[in-house]
Write a protein that holds these residues in place. Structure first.
Motif, PDB file in Angstrom:
ATOM      1  N   ASN A  87       0.815  -1.203   0.000  1.00 49.07           N
ATOM      2  CA  ASN A  87       0.000   0.000   0.000  1.00 49.07           C
ATOM      3  C   ASN A  87       0.850   1.254   0.000  1.00 49.07           C
ATOM      4  OD1 ASN A  87      -2.256  -1.585   0.153  1.00 49.07           O
ATOM      5  ND2 ASN A  87      -2.248  -1.639   2.387  1.00 49.07           N
ATOM      6  N   TRP A  88       2.121   1.149   0.254  1.00 53.75           N
ATOM      7  CA  TRP A  88       2.977   2.322   0.386  1.00 53.75           C
ATOM      8  C   TRP A  88       3.264   2.923  -0.970  1.00 53.75           C
ATOM      9  CZ3 TRP A  88       8.087   3.607  -1.082  1.00 53.75           C
ATOM     10  CH2 TRP A  88       8.586   4.793  -0.468  1.00 53.75           C
ATOM     11  N   GLN A  89       2.993   4.236  -1.105  1.00 53.65           N
ATOM     12  CA  GLN A  89       3.305   4.950  -2.334  1.00 53.65           C
ATOM     13  C   GLN A  89       4.328   6.014  -2.002  1.00 53.65           C
ATOM     14  OE1 GLN A  89       2.433   4.455  -5.470  1.00 53.65           O
ATOM     15  NE2 GLN A  89       1.267   2.659  -4.866  1.00 53.65           N
ATOM     16  N   PRO A  90       5.441   6.054  -2.706  1.00 57.00           N
ATOM     17  CA  PRO A  90       6.459   7.063  -2.380  1.00 57.00           C
ATOM     18  C   PRO A  90       5.968   8.475  -2.704  1.00 57.00           C
ATOM     19  CG  PRO A  90       7.053   5.867  -4.380  1.00 57.00           C
ATOM     20  CD  PRO A  90       5.837   5.212  -3.853  1.00 57.00           C
ATOM     21  N   ASP A  91       6.183   9.360  -1.765  1.00 55.43           N
ATOM     22  CA  ASP A  91       5.840  10.766  -1.962  1.00 55.43           C
ATOM     23  C   ASP A  91       7.151  11.526  -2.016  1.00 55.43           C
ATOM     24  OD1 ASP A  91       3.351  12.988  -0.854  1.00 55.43           O
ATOM     25  OD2 ASP A  91       5.432  13.567  -1.146  1.00 55.43           O
ATOM     26  N   PHE A  92       7.433  12.102  -3.164  1.00 59.18           N
ATOM     27  CA  PHE A  92       8.747  12.704  -3.372  1.00 59.18           C
ATOM     28  C   PHE A  92       9.065  13.782  -2.343  1.00 59.18           C
ATOM     29  CE2 PHE A  92      12.536  13.668  -5.631  1.00 59.18           C
ATOM     30  CZ  PHE A  92      12.684  15.039  -5.610  1.00 59.18           C
ATOM     31  N   GLU A  93       8.109  14.676  -2.145  1.00 55.77           N
ATOM     32  CA  GLU A  93       8.394  15.802  -1.249  1.00 55.77           C
ATOM     33  C   GLU A  93       8.640  15.306   0.181  1.00 55.77           C
ATOM     34  OE1 GLU A  93       5.719  19.059  -1.758  1.00 55.77           O
ATOM     35  OE2 GLU A  93       6.674  20.241  -0.167  1.00 55.77           O
ATOM     36  N   LYS A  94       7.890  14.308   0.573  1.00 55.22           N
ATOM     37  CA  LYS A  94       8.080  13.761   1.932  1.00 55.22           C
ATOM     38  C   LYS A  94       9.448  13.119   2.063  1.00 55.22           C
ATOM     39  CE  LYS A  94       3.410  12.836   3.555  1.00 55.22           C
ATOM     40  NZ  LYS A  94       2.296  11.885   3.520  1.00 55.22           N
ATOM     41  N   LEU A  95       9.864  12.445   0.995  1.00 54.23           N
ATOM     42  CA  LEU A  95      11.186  11.808   1.020  1.00 54.23           C
ATOM     43  C   LEU A  95      12.278  12.874   1.112  1.00 54.23           C
ATOM     44  CD1 LEU A  95      10.739   8.922  -1.578  1.00 54.23           C
ATOM     45  CD2 LEU A  95      11.057   8.684   0.881  1.00 54.23           C
ATOM     46  N   VAL A  96      12.080  13.987   0.433  1.00 57.09           N
ATOM     47  CA  VAL A  96      13.062  15.070   0.522  1.00 57.09           C
ATOM     48  C   VAL A  96      13.106  15.597   1.959  1.00 57.09           C
ATOM     49  CG1 VAL A  96      13.626  17.427  -0.220  1.00 57.09           C
ATOM     50  CG2 VAL A  96      12.838  15.766  -1.894  1.00 57.09           C
ATOM     51  N   ASP A  97      11.936  15.848   2.515  1.00 54.85           N
ATOM     52  CA  ASP A  97      11.881  16.358   3.905  1.00 54.85           C
ATOM     53  C   ASP A  97      12.571  15.412   4.870  1.00 54.85           C
ATOM     54  OD1 ASP A  97       8.513  17.701   3.501  1.00 54.85           O
ATOM     55  OD2 ASP A  97      10.471  18.696   3.400  1.00 54.85           O
ATOM     56  N   GLU A  98      12.306  14.119   4.653  1.00 56.15           N
ATOM     57  CA  GLU A  98      12.785  13.136   5.615  1.00 56.15           C
ATOM     58  C   GLU A  98      14.289  12.884   5.501  1.00 56.15           C
ATOM     59  OE1 GLU A  98      10.314   9.703   5.462  1.00 56.15           O
ATOM     60  OE2 GLU A  98      11.631   8.564   6.803  1.00 56.15           O
ATOM     61  N   HIS A  99      14.800  12.956   4.288  1.00 56.51           N
ATOM     62  CA  HIS A  99      16.170  12.477   4.078  1.00 56.51           C
ATOM     63  C   HIS A  99      17.170  13.521   3.605  1.00 56.51           C
ATOM     64  CE1 HIS A  99      14.895   8.436   4.854  1.00 56.51           C
ATOM     65  NE2 HIS A  99      14.015   8.453   3.873  1.00 56.51           N
ATOM     66  N   GLN A 100      16.745  14.752   3.423  1.00 56.31           N
ATOM     67  CA  GLN A 100      17.688  15.715   2.853  1.00 56.31           C
ATOM     68  C   GLN A 100      18.888  15.955   3.767  1.00 56.31           C
ATOM     69  OE1 GLN A 100      16.399  19.799   2.380  1.00 56.31           O
ATOM     70  NE2 GLN A 100      14.788  19.599   3.907  1.00 56.31           N
ATOM     71  N   SER A 101      18.655  15.953   5.068  1.00 58.00           N
ATOM     72  CA  SER A 101      19.795  16.155   5.972  1.00 58.00           C
ATOM     73  C   SER A 101      20.770  14.992   5.890  1.00 58.00           C
ATOM     74  CB  SER A 101      19.307  16.325   7.406  1.00 58.00           C
ATOM     75  OG  SER A 101      18.561  17.516   7.508  1.00 58.00           O
ATOM     76  N   MET A 102      20.230  13.812   5.787  1.00 58.44           N
ATOM     77  CA  MET A 102      21.083  12.621   5.681  1.00 58.44           C
ATOM     78  C   MET A 102      21.945  12.690   4.439  1.00 58.44           C
ATOM     79  SD  MET A 102      21.292   9.475   3.918  1.00 58.44           S
ATOM     80  CE  MET A 102      19.640   8.996   3.402  1.00 58.44           C
ATOM     81  N   VAL A 103      21.299  12.974   3.324  1.00 59.65           N
ATOM     82  CA  VAL A 103      22.022  13.015   2.051  1.00 59.65           C
ATOM     83  C   VAL A 103      23.056  14.146   2.067  1.00 59.65           C
ATOM     84  CG1 VAL A 103      21.763  13.459  -0.425  1.00 59.65           C
ATOM     85  CG2 VAL A 103      20.147  11.959   0.738  1.00 59.65           C
ATOM     86  N   PHE A 104      22.621  15.295   2.549  1.00 61.25           N
ATOM     87  CA  PHE A 104      23.534  16.442   2.606  1.00 61.25           C
ATOM     88  C   PHE A 104      24.737  16.147   3.506  1.00 61.25           C
ATOM     89  CE2 PHE A 104      25.022  20.673   2.497  1.00 61.25           C
ATOM     90  CZ  PHE A 104      25.316  21.059   3.787  1.00 61.25           C
ATOM     91  N   SER A 105      24.476  15.553   4.656  1.00 58.60           N
ATOM     92  CA  SER A 105      25.571  15.243   5.589  1.00 58.60           C
ATOM     93  C   SER A 105      26.555  14.247   4.988  1.00 58.60           C
ATOM     94  CB  SER A 105      25.026  14.671   6.890  1.00 58.60           C
ATOM     95  OG  SER A 105      24.192  15.610   7.520  1.00 58.60           O
ATOM     96  N   LEU A 106      26.027  13.240   4.338  1.00 55.92           N
ATOM     97  CA  LEU A 106      26.914  12.250   3.699  1.00 55.92           C
ATOM     98  C   LEU A 106      27.794  12.946   2.669  1.00 55.92           C
ATOM     99  CD1 LEU A 106      24.613   9.127   3.036  1.00 55.92           C
ATOM    100  CD2 LEU A 106      26.465   9.341   4.686  1.00 55.92           C
TER     101      LEU A 106
END
Lengths: 118, 207, 172
Positions: free
Chosen positions: C4-23
């Motif tokens: 049932n899970w549908q990826p929501d792009f904006e939510k993924l950005v909100d959730e993971h941008q710090s992780m990606v940026f830090s890496l």
């Protein structure tokens, strides 16, 4: 070489705990999300534009097909379709050529940068 | 005696055929075995092969009223062929230096090709090659090989290549860089360097 | 529930941008470059959204691509004849985050002086709490190599930190 790697952070030694603290995630710059969404939107608009062009071409093809009733033969339509296809292939080839040459130019420019301090 | 001569001639012809790429009827090379291997490993492949007749045919459908299409038409008219391959890979290491050398050798054989640019980064493995075929002092062929970590592109243009027209193609992104190559092909500083640095949509239009 | 899970792009950005940026920042040592890398990673995510099957898949995918794009960016930036690690160290000499202690700041700077493969392994280990097996999958390297990089990287970092700590204490 095989070491015991503790899975739980609480099993880290003091140095590793410091390291873990030092490596907490940094907040992303506030503008990052805005730029991502803007670029994404711009790319979608471009894709939409390309899609629109294809629809226009299809409409043009249908119009041409409609003209058959007025006397145009199948051969002309097929020739036009093939011609458009050939044209697109030319444009694709030249797009790739341009990209390749831009890459090369960039690399050459990087190579030609004066070395630091020399 | 005649048989011996015949055998020698056949032998030499066989050797010539073995080193030169097989040619299609349109004069463009047949795909090399390396390309088939690359295509098998690539996640995305673009292949365009247009012979002289197909180029002439396509030229008829380029809008003379559009500045860029008119420039494109002027460029491709008179060309003997365009051969382009673009391979995109999901990860690095999908091709080797040997593959690159095989490609260079394959496309370079059978004509007077001068190397204009040869850059090889030993650390990253990235390679760029530009070669031109000169006939009576005029560019009569352009070959570009660009090998990056996850992308490999081959461009071969045969026939009288109009460098000044290529540089005017702003509609397809501008190929002004070719002006520099043109200067190099006429005797300016060659960029041949081998530096040591401290690391699939097929659109074949074959006739 | 994955069905049932549908990826929501904006939510993924909100959730993971710090992780990606830090890496990206810790790998490249360059804030500006890290922003570019992070941007590219999310735009690539946008192209691959249909293939993302679950939140865990999204996280793993982002980690893997962030590390890969950071390595690509580092490779492109390499300047002949200049020690890149020195360059990174100079860039990392920017004002420390207020919430960090001087020692933590220094540790982060020392991290940037490690060889790329060791740095990558340590970042994924201590920033992302990944196991060696997970790291091996993310950077597409054999497990034994990852363990070796972790071991050597940590050892080198300890040695550097010890030296620096003594100097730091001497300077107080």
């Amino acid at each position: 070489m095989d070491f015991e790697w503790p899975d739980q952070p609480e099993k880290f030694d003091e140095f590793e705990q410091e390291l873990k603290q030092a490596m907490e995630r940094r907040p992303a710059p506030p503008s990052l999300k805005r730029r991502i969404m803007q670029k994404r939107s711009a790319r979608r608009t471009e894709r939409h534009h390309t899609t629109m062009i294809w629809w226009q071409r299809l409409a043009a093809s249908l119009l041409i097909a409609g003209v058959i009733a007025g006397g145009f033969g199948y051969r002309q339509i097929e020739e036009r379709r093939k011609g458009e296809e050939a044209k697109q292939q030319v444009l694709t080839a030249l797009r790739i050529t341009n990209q390749v040459l831009n890459n090369m130019n960039r690399k050459l420019a990087e190579h030609d940068k004066p070395e630091n301090g020399k | 005696m005649k048989n011996r001569v015949a055998i020698w001639v056949l032998g030499l012809a066989g050797i010539a055929l073995a080193v030169a790429p097989a040619r299609a009827q349109n004069g463009l090379p047949m795909p090399s075995p390396v390309e088939k291997e690359l295509a098998a490993r690539a996640s995305n492949v673009t292949e365009v092969t247009l012979g002289k007749n197909m180029l002439g045919f396509a030229a008829k459908f380029l809008d003379g009223k559009d500045k860029d299409e008119e420039a494109t038409r002027h460029l491709i008219e008179g060309l003997d062929g365009i051969y382009v391959r673009e391979y995109e890979f999901d990860k690095e290491g999908q091709y080797s230096a040997v593959d690159i050398e095989k490609l260079r050798t394959y496309f370079q054989s059978g004509g007077e090709w001068s190397s204009i640019v040869h850059e090889h980064d030993k650390r990253s493995g990235e390679t760029t090659d530009v070669m031109m075929k000169m006939v009576n002092g005029q560019p009569h062929g352009l070959f570009v090989l660009d090998a990056e970590a996850r992308e490999l592109s081959i461009v071969l243009i045969l026939g009288p290549v109009k460098m000044e027209d290529l540089s005017k193609l702003s509609g397809i992104g501008g190929l002004g860089v070719l002006g520099d190559i043109d200067a190099d092909s006429h005797g300016n500083a060659n960029r041949n360097k081998d530096k040591v640095k401290p690391p699939k949509a097929k659109t074949g239009g074959d006739e | 529930m994955a069905h049932n899970w549908q990826p929501d792009f904006e939510k993924l950005v909100d959730e993971h941008q710090s992780m990606v940026f830090s890496l990206a920042w810790r790998m490249t040592g360059d804030r500006g470059l890290a922003e570019e890398v992070a941007q590219d990673v999310f735009l690539e995510l946008d192209r691959h959204m249909t293939r993302i099957e679950s939140p865990e898949h999204a996280l793993n995918w982002l980690r893997r691509v962030a590390m890969s794009r950071s390595a690509d960016a580092l490779r492109r930036r390499r300047v002949r004849g200049v020690d890149l690690w020195v360059e990174i160290e100079e860039k990392h000499g920017s004002p420390a985050e207020e919430r960090q202690s001087p020692l933590e700041t220094r540790l982060e700077q020392l991290l940037s002086t490690l060889p790329e493969a060791q740095r990558a392994a340590l970042i994924l280990r201590y920033q992302e709490d990944m196991t060696p097996e997970e790291i091996a999958s993310a950077v597409e390297t054999p497990l034994a190599t990852v363990k070796s990089n972790l071991h050597r990287g940590l050892k080198l970092l300890r040695a550097k930190a010890t030296t620096n700590l003594k100097e730091y204490i001497r300077g107080l």
